[in-house]
Design an enzyme around this catalytic site. Structure first.
Site, short mmCIF file in Angstrom:
data_model
loop_
_atom_site.label_atom_id
_atom_site.label_comp_id
_atom_site.label_asym_id
_atom_site.label_seq_id
_atom_site.Cartn_x
_atom_site.Cartn_y
_atom_site.Cartn_z
N CYS A 170 0.85 -1.19 0.00
CA CYS A 170 0.00 0.00 0.00
C CYS A 170 0.89 1.24 0.00
O CYS A 170 1.70 1.43 0.91
CB CYS A 170 -0.91 -0.02 1.23
SG CYS A 170 -1.73 1.53 1.59
N ASP B 40 33.60 23.59 -14.20
CA ASP B 40 32.15 23.71 -14.42
C ASP B 40 31.35 23.35 -13.16
O ASP B 40 30.14 23.62 -13.10
CB ASP B 40 31.70 22.78 -15.55
CG ASP B 40 32.26 23.18 -16.90
OD1 ASP B 40 32.44 24.39 -17.11
OD2 ASP B 40 32.53 22.30 -17.72
N CYS C 76 0.36 3.43 3.03
CA CYS C 76 0.99 2.88 4.24
C CYS C 76 2.47 3.25 4.27
O CYS C 76 3.01 3.58 5.33
CB CYS C 76 0.85 1.36 4.27
SG CYS C 76 -0.85 0.78 4.09
N ASP D 272 31.40 19.69 -18.38
CA ASP D 272 32.10 18.42 -18.16
C ASP D 272 33.36 18.55 -17.32
O ASP D 272 33.95 17.54 -16.95
CB ASP D 272 32.47 17.79 -19.50
CG ASP D 272 33.64 18.49 -20.18
OD1 ASP D 272 33.76 19.73 -20.01
OD2 ASP D 272 34.43 17.82 -20.85
N ASP E 66 28.71 24.82 -21.81
CA ASP E 66 30.14 25.06 -21.83
C ASP E 66 30.62 24.54 -23.19
O ASP E 66 30.06 23.58 -23.70
CB ASP E 66 30.81 24.29 -20.69
CG ASP E 66 32.32 24.39 -20.75
OD1 ASP E 66 32.82 25.51 -20.67
OD2 ASP E 66 32.97 23.34 -20.91
#
Length: 642
Positions: free
Chosen positions: A12, A512, A15, A508, A415
């Site tokens: 459930c 960054d 629940c 990357d 970038d």
């Protein structure tokens, strides 16, 4: 201290949210119980591991003794066992239900003395087979003070039906409920497949090469620089470089690409790949905890820790909805016979009867409608399916909350080097390798074009000189660009853009990381991206293809659309049967059929996300093979530099 548990026995969604709330009262740093993937995460600065285990055990015993949190469980075996038991229950229950109906219709003439008892026997056997476990769960939960859940509501509704002599309807309700639960669980398991596939990439061993011999050890015992052997059919246990052999690798679980990747001496290989060809000998370049497979598993586990705004709203709504409907059902059972009929002597209002039998049956119908599970389940399951759909395409999303944000994106900032372009690797005078120059990735132009068609602003950032960046931006089709930008200034620029709307940053590198963390959604290139960039991001692109940004936005929009469809569907059905139940126009079994039916429909609707097909951008998908080859060459060159 961070502790993870697998939960079994919770059937459930409502629940699960209540148990989660009970655990939060113990002042844990973080508590997340995900009903869809059966996972409980607990973080604490206050308790030891043993104390945490004790609290979790106590809470489950107190609030939901029918469920259990364990540290490890063979989920596939458990799932098969549950499936078989459920099918046997449904089969036997159906047989006795049919026998009861046949005895009622055919075996004995009306009025014969034994008619009632034989029919009752068939119905009660069928009822106990289908509802016995539900009744036991309801009683256990009531004894623990955890009352209002679907087990309690189904038990009370069927007890009430038996009490007014509707034995057939009581069995029918339990039968429909069990059938619905079975199909619902099967559909949920289907939605888990893509995530489970990622979780199963974890290697169990590594073959260390020691002279002419090979020793099998655990991956976390292997150090950098060690040579390991990967045989046909085995998983690559750690990231490394091929030093001997030539073979093909299945990288489907990592990148979503079904085409095998050819690797040879000097090529980089990622942990989690499966060797489907000849034997390879690799030199390990990363420890197990820093390897690709470890990062992916960590990302997947974190993906369902946080709840979206929509989920939080639905959970809070369910807390009020169920008690209100239960109270309304109680009033509907006692007010008409006690007040309208008892005091005012009103037998009926139009065709609405005020007697005890009719009033109780209307109340029992409302109890079934009070079950909030369809509502609570429909939202997280759709987000879960969305995360699975993204992973199938080599996109790892760290949580459904980012799908919410991607639906409102105004600007995507790229970038330049390593994101929209390759850094070209060349020899210098000393014979070593250096990274210089730029080569535009094959799908960069079409990616930018697709984003602009979605009316999303695109900006290019680069530390290069203005003339170079301007020329590159023109080639890619980007109007806005910023050149000569320092790493610290990227963060400031993202902050300035956020004043005008929601910003996605794609990068990357190490420099960054601050911008990735600050952006509303940070997207990192996963294959060639640095560890800190991946850690700081919210989404990781395992194939380093810019077009994946377009794809994940499309998946997010599709997911959000399905979430809203599910909510509207459940609300409408609940409202219709709430009114019909109060008016006496719906019987208990019809309410169960509607409740179970709408749950299954919501689940099946959520599964449509897994079939999300990315719309082809003209010329874009034709470049896939070329781009993958380019990425592969880039990896090999970077591996040599390392």
């Amino acid at each position: 201290m961070r502790k993870k548990y697998y939960v079994r026995g919770i059937d459930c969604a409502h629940c699960a949210s209540l148990v989660e709330e009970a655990l939060q009262k113990y002042e844990f740093t973080k508590v997340s119980l995900n009903f869809v993937n059966n996972m409980l995460l607990v973080e604490s600065d206050k308790y030891t591991e043993d104390e945490t285990n004790g609290i979790v055990k106590k809470v489950f015993k107190m609030y939901l003794p029918s469920a259990k949190a364990v540290e490890d469980i063979p989920l596939e075996i458990e799932s098969r066992r549950v499936k078989i038991v459920q099918l046997i229950q449904i089969g036997l229950g159906t047989i006795f239900f049919a026998l009861g109906m046949l005895s009622d219709l055919l075996w004995f003439p009306s009025g014969e003395e034994n008619h009632h008892y034989l029919t009752l026997m068939f119905y009660m056997i069928g009822y106990l087979i289908l509802g016995g476990e539900i009744i036991v769960k309801a009683v256990r939960n009531m004894m623990s003070g955890f009352i209002i859940d679907e087990n309690f509501l189904m038990t009370l509704a069927t007890f009430g039906a038996i009490g007014i002599g509707e034995f057939e309807e009581a069995v029918e309700v339990m039968l429909l409920y069990n059938i619905g639960e079975y199909f619902q669980k099967m559909a949920i398991q289907k939605s888990k497949k893509s995530i489970d596939k990622l979780m199963r990439i974890k290697p169990e061993y590594a073959n260390i090469k020691k002279g002419d011999k090979v020793e099998k050890v655990e991956p976390n015992q292997v150090g950098v620089g060690v040579h390991i052997v990967v045989g046909k059919g085995e998983k690559v246990p750690l990231d490394g470089i091929v030093v001997e052999g030539k073979s093909k690798l299945d990288t489907t679980a990592l990148t979503g690409e079904s085409k095998p990747v050819l690797v040879k001496k000097g090529d980089e290989v990622l942990s989690g790949s499966i060797n489907i060809g000849n034997k390879l000998t690799n030199r390990v370049t990363k420890k197990f905890e820093e390897s690709t497979v470890s990062k992916i598993i960590q990302l997947v586990e974190k993906a369902n820790e946080s709840k979206t705004v929509t989920e939080q709203f639905i959970t809070k709504f369910a807390k009020f909805y169920t008690p209100i409907v239960v109270v309304l059902g109680f009033l509907l059972a006692v007010v008409p016979p006690l007040i309208l009929q008892g005091i005012f002597q009103i037998e009926s209002i139009w065709n609405w009867q005020c007697g005890w039998g009719e009033s109780i049956e209307r109340a029992l119908t409302l109890l079934v409608i009070a079950c909030p599970c369809a509502l609570v389940l429909s939202v997280p399951l759709a987000f879960f399916a969305g995360i699975g759909a993204a992973s199938n395409r080599g996109i790892l999303v760290k949580g459904g909350t980012y799908f919410d944000t991607l639906n409102k994106v105004d600007c995507v900032v790229f970038d330049k080097t390593g994101t929209l372009t390759f850094g070209t690797v060349k020899h210098n005078d000393d014979g070593s390798f250096i990274v210089s120059g730029d080569e535009i990735k094959g799908d960069a132009n079409e990616t930018v074009s697709a984003l602009r068609k979605m009316r999303i602003r695109v900006v290019l950032l680069s530390g290069d000189k203005n003339e170079k960046v301007r020329a590159m931006a023109r080639k890619i089709g980007i109007i806005e660009y910023v050149s000569d930008i320092l790493p610290s200034e990227k963060l400031e620029y993202v902050e300035s853009l956020q004043r005008d709307g929601v910003v996605v940053f794609v990068g990357d590198g190490i420099n960054d990381a601050p911008a990735l963390a600050k952006a509303d959604v940070g997207v990192a290139m996963g294959l060639n991206g640095t560890a800190i960039a991946i850690e700081s991001s919210d989404i990781v692109l395992m194939t380093d293809e810019p077009k994946k940004v377009v794809e994940v936005i499309s998946i997010a929009k599709k997911t959000k659309k399905i979430v809203m469809q599910n909510i509207v569907l459940v609300f409408i059905v609940k409202a219709i049967f709430l009114v019909m139940g109060m008016m006496g126009l719906a019987e208990i079994w019809q309410a169960v059929f509607a409740d179970v039916g709408v749950s299954i429909l919501a689940v099946l609707n959520s599964l449509r996300v897994l079939k999300q097909k990315h719309k082809k951008i003209k010329g874009l998908d034709d470049l896939d093979i070329q781009l993958q080859e380019k990425i592969k060459k880039e990896q090999s060159k970077r591996a040599l530099i390392k």
